[in-house]
Motif scaffolding. Structure first.
Motif, short mmCIF file in Angstrom:
data_model
loop_
_atom_site.label_atom_id
_atom_site.label_comp_id
_atom_site.label_asym_id
_atom_site.label_seq_id
_atom_site.Cartn_x
_atom_site.Cartn_y
_atom_site.Cartn_z
N ILE A 82 -34.76 10.77 67.34
CA ILE A 82 -34.62 11.98 66.52
C ILE A 82 -35.83 12.90 66.72
O ILE A 82 -35.75 14.10 66.44
CB ILE A 82 -34.39 11.63 65.03
N ASP A 83 -36.91 12.38 67.25
CA ASP A 83 -38.08 13.20 67.54
C ASP A 83 -37.78 14.27 68.59
O ASP A 83 -38.53 15.24 68.72
CB ASP A 83 -39.26 12.33 68.02
N ASP A 84 -36.69 14.12 69.34
CA ASP A 84 -36.31 15.09 70.37
C ASP A 84 -35.41 16.20 69.83
O ASP A 84 -34.96 17.05 70.58
CB ASP A 84 -35.61 14.37 71.52
N PHE A 85 -35.17 16.21 68.53
CA PHE A 85 -34.25 17.18 67.92
C PHE A 85 -34.62 18.61 68.27
O PHE A 85 -33.77 19.39 68.69
CB PHE A 85 -34.21 16.99 66.39
N ALA A 86 -35.87 19.00 68.09
CA ALA A 86 -36.28 20.39 68.30
C ALA A 86 -36.07 20.82 69.75
O ALA A 86 -35.59 21.93 70.02
CB ALA A 86 -37.73 20.60 67.88
N VAL A 87 -36.39 19.95 70.69
CA VAL A 87 -36.23 20.28 72.11
C VAL A 87 -34.76 20.47 72.44
O VAL A 87 -34.38 21.46 73.08
CB VAL A 87 -36.85 19.17 73.01
N VAL A 88 -33.93 19.54 72.01
CA VAL A 88 -32.50 19.61 72.31
C VAL A 88 -31.87 20.81 71.60
O VAL A 88 -31.02 21.50 72.17
CB VAL A 88 -31.79 18.29 71.96
N ASN A 89 -32.30 21.10 70.39
CA ASN A 89 -31.80 22.26 69.66
C ASN A 89 -32.11 23.55 70.42
O ASN A 89 -31.26 24.44 70.53
CB ASN A 89 -32.42 22.29 68.26
N ARG A 90 -33.32 23.64 70.97
CA ARG A 90 -33.71 24.82 71.75
C ARG A 90 -32.85 24.94 73.00
O ARG A 90 -32.37 26.03 73.34
CB ARG A 90 -35.20 24.73 72.11
N VAL A 91 -32.62 23.83 73.70
CA VAL A 91 -31.77 23.86 74.90
C VAL A 91 -30.35 24.25 74.53
O VAL A 91 -29.71 25.04 75.25
CB VAL A 91 -31.81 22.50 75.63
N MET A 92 -29.84 23.75 73.42
CA MET A 92 -28.49 24.11 72.98
C MET A 92 -28.37 25.63 72.86
O MET A 92 -27.33 26.21 73.21
CB MET A 92 -28.17 23.46 71.64
N GLY A 93 -29.43 26.28 72.40
CA GLY A 93 -29.43 27.73 72.24
C GLY A 93 -29.24 28.49 73.54
O GLY A 93 -28.86 29.66 73.54
N GLU A 94 -29.48 27.83 74.68
CA GLU A 94 -29.25 28.45 75.99
C GLU A 94 -27.76 28.50 76.34
O GLU A 94 -27.36 29.25 77.22
CB GLU A 94 -29.98 27.66 77.09
N PHE A 95 -26.95 27.69 75.66
CA PHE A 95 -25.54 27.54 76.01
C PHE A 95 -24.58 28.08 74.96
O PHE A 95 -23.39 28.22 75.24
CB PHE A 95 -25.22 26.06 76.28
N PHE A 96 -25.08 28.38 73.77
CA PHE A 96 -24.23 28.83 72.67
C PHE A 96 -24.80 30.08 72.04
O PHE A 96 -26.01 30.24 71.95
CB PHE A 96 -24.09 27.74 71.59
N GLU A 97 -23.90 30.95 71.57
CA GLU A 97 -24.28 32.16 70.85
C GLU A 97 -23.57 32.15 69.50
O GLU A 97 -22.56 31.48 69.33
CB GLU A 97 -23.85 33.41 71.64
N ALA A 98 -24.08 32.94 68.58
CA ALA A 98 -23.44 33.07 67.27
C ALA A 98 -22.06 33.72 67.46
O ALA A 98 -21.91 34.58 68.33
CB ALA A 98 -24.31 33.91 66.34
N PRO A 99 -21.08 33.31 66.73
CA PRO A 99 -21.12 32.29 65.69
C PRO A 99 -21.12 30.90 66.33
O PRO A 99 -20.31 30.59 67.20
CB PRO A 99 -19.83 32.52 64.90
N TYR A 100 -22.07 30.07 65.89
CA TYR A 100 -22.26 28.75 66.47
C TYR A 100 -21.19 27.78 65.98
O TYR A 100 -20.64 27.95 64.89
CB TYR A 100 -23.65 28.21 66.10
N PRO A 101 -20.93 26.73 66.78
CA PRO A 101 -19.96 25.73 66.34
C PRO A 101 -20.56 24.88 65.22
O PRO A 101 -21.78 24.83 65.03
CB PRO A 101 -19.74 24.88 67.59
N ALA A 102 -19.69 24.19 64.50
CA ALA A 102 -20.15 23.15 63.60
C ALA A 102 -20.83 22.08 64.46
O ALA A 102 -20.48 21.93 65.64
CB ALA A 102 -18.98 22.56 62.83
#
Length: 127
Positions: A82-102
């Motif tokens: 779970i310590d990798d949450f912030a990194v993976v969250n940032r990478v997710m932002g490269e692939f998704f735009e608002a409105p974001y999925p659940a």
């Protein structure tokens, strides 16, 4: 409702007895993707690189069904730490735009091939 199998060589082949994705007339269910490069079969090194490749793999499966990440309704992310949450969250932002999925994100005891991250999705196929 007939089940269709979605498969692409642009993402790694399934590692077991499952499909990359299955679809009904209205919904695509994508199996978990880890950070394996489809061209080499090798797992990327480090959580950021693995996350980016996992999202690329997921994107390829979704594209095979003629959709994009814009149609993702639900995303599940599995982390080895779970310590990798912030990194993976940032990478997710490269692939998704608002409105974001659940989304759900959880830490698990282990992932296939020693992966650090795995992503799966449910995608809207309605016209």
């Amino acid at each position: 409702m007939a089940k269709r199998i979605i498969s692409t060589q642009e993402a790694p082949a399934a590692l077991g007895f499952y499909s990359q994705a299955t679809a009904t007339d209205t919904t695509l269910y994508c199996s978990g993707q880890i950070g394996i490069r489809p061209d080499t079969g090798e797992l990327e090194h480090g959580v950021e690189a693995q996350a980016r490749q996992a999202f690329r793999n997921l994107e390829a499966v979704i594209a095979e069904a003629d959709r994009s990440t814009a149609q993702v309704m639900k995303l599940t992310i599995f982390l080895a730490s779970i310590d990798d949450f912030a990194v993976v969250n940032r990478v997710m932002g490269e692939f998704f735009e608002a409105p974001y999925p659940a989304r759900s994100c959880l830490a698990v005891a282990a992932l296939p091939k020693g992966a650090l991250v795995e992503v799966e999705a449910i995608v809207d196929l309605a016209p």
